[in-house]
Design a protein around this motif. Structure first.
Motif, PDB file in Angstrom:
ATOM      1  N   ARG A 194      14.513  13.363  -1.638  1.00 41.62           N
ATOM      2  CA  ARG A 194      13.835  13.757  -0.397  1.00 41.62           C
ATOM      3  C   ARG A 194      12.949  12.615   0.081  1.00 41.62           C
ATOM      4  O   ARG A 194      12.374  11.880  -0.723  1.00 41.62           O
ATOM      5  N   GLU A 195      12.796  12.508   1.385  1.00 40.56           N
ATOM      6  CA  GLU A 195      11.999  11.431   1.966  1.00 40.56           C
ATOM      7  C   GLU A 195      10.539  11.569   1.530  1.00 40.56           C
ATOM      8  O   GLU A 195       9.974  12.660   1.536  1.00 40.56           O
ATOM      9  N   ALA A 196       9.934  10.443   1.154  1.00 41.26           N
ATOM     10  CA  ALA A 196       8.558  10.479   0.662  1.00 41.26           C
ATOM     11  C   ALA A 196       7.860   9.147   0.890  1.00 41.26           C
ATOM     12  O   ALA A 196       8.495   8.115   1.094  1.00 41.26           O
ATOM     13  N   PRO A 235      15.958   4.440   0.294  1.00 39.42           N
ATOM     14  CA  PRO A 235      16.200   5.353   1.418  1.00 39.42           C
ATOM     15  C   PRO A 235      17.678   5.403   1.807  1.00 39.42           C
ATOM     16  O   PRO A 235      18.184   6.441   2.212  1.00 39.42           O
ATOM     17  N   GLU A 236      18.342   4.272   1.679  1.00 33.75           N
ATOM     18  CA  GLU A 236      19.780   4.198   1.929  1.00 33.75           C
ATOM     19  C   GLU A 236      20.416   3.441   0.765  1.00 33.75           C
ATOM     20  O   GLU A 236      19.830   2.531   0.201  1.00 33.75           O
ATOM     21  N   GLU A 263       0.828  -1.204   0.000  1.00 35.71           N
ATOM     22  CA  GLU A 263       0.000   0.000   0.000  1.00 35.71           C
ATOM     23  C   GLU A 263       0.860   1.251   0.000  1.00 35.71           C
ATOM     24  O   GLU A 263       0.447   2.298  -0.509  1.00 35.71           O
ATOM     25  N   GLU A 264       2.051   1.152   0.588  1.00 36.34           N
ATOM     26  CA  GLU A 264       2.946   2.296   0.655  1.00 36.34           C
ATOM     27  C   GLU A 264       4.390   1.848   0.444  1.00 36.34           C
ATOM     28  O   GLU A 264       4.779   0.765   0.885  1.00 36.34           O
ATOM     29  N   TRP A 265       5.147   2.695  -0.227  1.00 33.29           N
ATOM     30  CA  TRP A 265       6.590   2.508  -0.353  1.00 33.29           C
ATOM     31  C   TRP A 265       7.261   3.729   0.259  1.00 33.29           C
ATOM     32  O   TRP A 265       6.952   4.867  -0.121  1.00 33.29           O
ATOM     33  N   HIS A 266       8.154   3.514   1.196  1.00 34.36           N
ATOM     34  CA  HIS A 266       8.882   4.614   1.824  1.00 34.36           C
ATOM     35  C   HIS A 266      10.252   4.724   1.145  1.00 34.36           C
ATOM     36  O   HIS A 266      11.159   3.933   1.411  1.00 34.36           O
ATOM     37  N   LEU A 267      10.366   5.704   0.258  1.00 34.75           N
ATOM     38  CA  LEU A 267      11.563   5.860  -0.562  1.00 34.75           C
ATOM     39  C   LEU A 267      11.978   7.332  -0.597  1.00 34.75           C
ATOM     40  O   LEU A 267      11.277   8.202  -0.074  1.00 34.75           O
ATOM     41  N   GLY A 268      13.110   7.591  -1.218  1.00 35.57           N
ATOM     42  CA  GLY A 268      13.484   8.958  -1.520  1.00 35.57           C
ATOM     43  C   GLY A 268      13.017   9.297  -2.925  1.00 35.57           C
ATOM     44  O   GLY A 268      12.926   8.411  -3.785  1.00 35.57           O
ATOM     45  N   VAL A 269      12.696  10.549  -3.182  1.00 39.40           N
ATOM     46  CA  VAL A 269      12.290  10.949  -4.536  1.00 39.40           C
ATOM     47  C   VAL A 269      12.983  12.247  -4.928  1.00 39.40           C
ATOM     48  O   VAL A 269      13.250  13.109  -4.096  1.00 39.40           O
TER      49      VAL A 269
END
Length: 378
Positions: free
Chosen positions: A330-332, A364-365, A315-321
């Motif tokens: 940036r965190e998104a 993210p890393e 449902e969600e992906w925590h990545l940088g964009v």
């Protein structure tokens, strides 16, 4: 770098001499070094340069054009290193797939990135198919990006040199294309290393300046190109404050981009104003204070996903964009709406997010790229 004695530097289990590589040669130092290095290693190199545009036609200029000089430079490198070189006329394809959309996007009030479309629709599509027709094992380019082997196949990673990284412009590379492509310069620490390699091979382009503009807009004057491609595109209209006040007249929406501050042509103001919206339908340039540029929600479509699990499996992906090529990730939070659409929520609001730009996804890393999509009006 070879994994073992039976695998060559491009990852094939055979000698370089039995490995055919088509090198996409732009005439610049980067692709020239790729071709020269591979030829020196003993690979069966075939250089291919695409003639994509004619400045004489695109800009109504007379005389020699940059495209001609670049083709000449690529040919000289091939002759010096002793491998065949071909020039393919892709002007019609390039105009239809890249230039026309560029003009139409600007007319619609967007801020397009034609270099991405060129990679997606011409270089990594038509040229890649040409490489396969030439029985090449792979195609190599001079892009600063890395292809690494992962548990689920090849992965796309940022270049070692963050100042040269071109991942923003290559997010739409598909897994199938990535399997066939090679990027031999992605591991280099600096551009100076590339020029040193060019000098080592005695290449005439060793000190050739980097191109700074879009190839078919060599002087950076987008508006003049669009006016020639779309006569009547620069119709004047009103410059309007976000509160409704008419502040002046503009000379055509195509001369403005979201986030622009300079050159608005409106004086006597007590506060700096920025372009916050282009109302193409009403031929209005809407301006306002800087805070109106900030946004946290970014609608994205035409997504190319490079993750291991399906895009819609979470449902969600925590990545940088990245929403601009010049900005760091940036965190998104990325919420899939379908296989190719999503809503991106930025943890910290960004200014100047514009339709027509790309939104590229990063781990993210680490350095891995998870694809991306195109920003559109929600």
């Amino acid at each position: 770098m070879a994994l073992d004695a039976s695998v060559n530097s491009l990852g094939f289990a055979k000698p370089p001499a039995q490995t055919r590589v088509v090198v996409a040669m732009s005439g610049g130092v980067d692709s020239s070094v790729v071709a020269a290095e591979l030829a020196a290693e003993g690979y069966d190199v075939v250089g291919v340069t695409l003639q994509l545009y004619d400045h004489g036609a695109a800009l109504a200029k007379k005389g020699a054009c940059c495209a001609g000089r670049d083709i000449h430079d690529a040919r000289r490198v091939a002759e010096a290193m002793g491998f065949p070189h071909y020039v393919l006329d892709y002007e019609n394809t390039f105009r239809e797939a890249v230039i026309d959309e560029f003009a139409d996007s600007y007319l619609a009030g967007a801020t397009p990135v034609p270099c991405i479309r060129c990679n997606e629709r011409v270089k990594f599509k038509d040229l890649l198919e040409t490489a396969k027709d030439l029985d090449a094992d792979c195609m190599a380019t001079g892009h600063y990006i890395q292809r690494k082997s992962g548990a689920h196949g090849p992965e796309l990673h940022s270049a070692a040199d963050a100042n040269r990284d071109q991942s923003y412009f290559l997010f739409s590379t598909t897994p199938e294309q990535l399997d066939y492509l090679r990027f031999p310069l992605g591991h280099l620490a600096t551009k100076d290393e590339t020029r040193a390699l060019a000098a080592k091979h005695g290449l005439s382009v060793a000190m050739k300046p980097d191109s700074q503009d879009i190839c078919f807009v060599p002087n950076g004057d987008y508006a003049s190109v669009i006016e020639k491609l779309r006569p009547g595109a620069a119709d004047p209209g009103e410059i309007v404050h976000a509160d409704g006040r008419v502040l002046g007249e503009h000379r055509g929406v195509i001369h403005y981009t979201v986030g622009q501050r300079r050159g608005l042509g409106i004086g006597g103001l007590t506060e700096p104003l920025y372009v916050v919206k282009l109302d193409v339908e009403n031929r209005r340039v809407v301006v306002g204070p800087k805070e109106l540029l900030a946004t946290r929600r970014v609608p994205v479509r035409e997504i190319n996903w490079l993750g291991d699990a399906p895009f819609t499996s979470q449902e969600e992906w925590h990545l940088g964009v990245k929403v601009r090529s010049t900005r760091p990730p940036r965190e998104a939070v990325i919420r899939p709406l379908s296989e190719t659409e999503a809503e991106v929520e930025l943890v910290v609001a960004e200014e100047g997010v514009s339709p027509g730009q790309a939104c590229v996804f990063y781990a993210p890393e680490g350095s891995r790229i998870f694809g991306g999509g195109w920003i559109h009006r929600g």
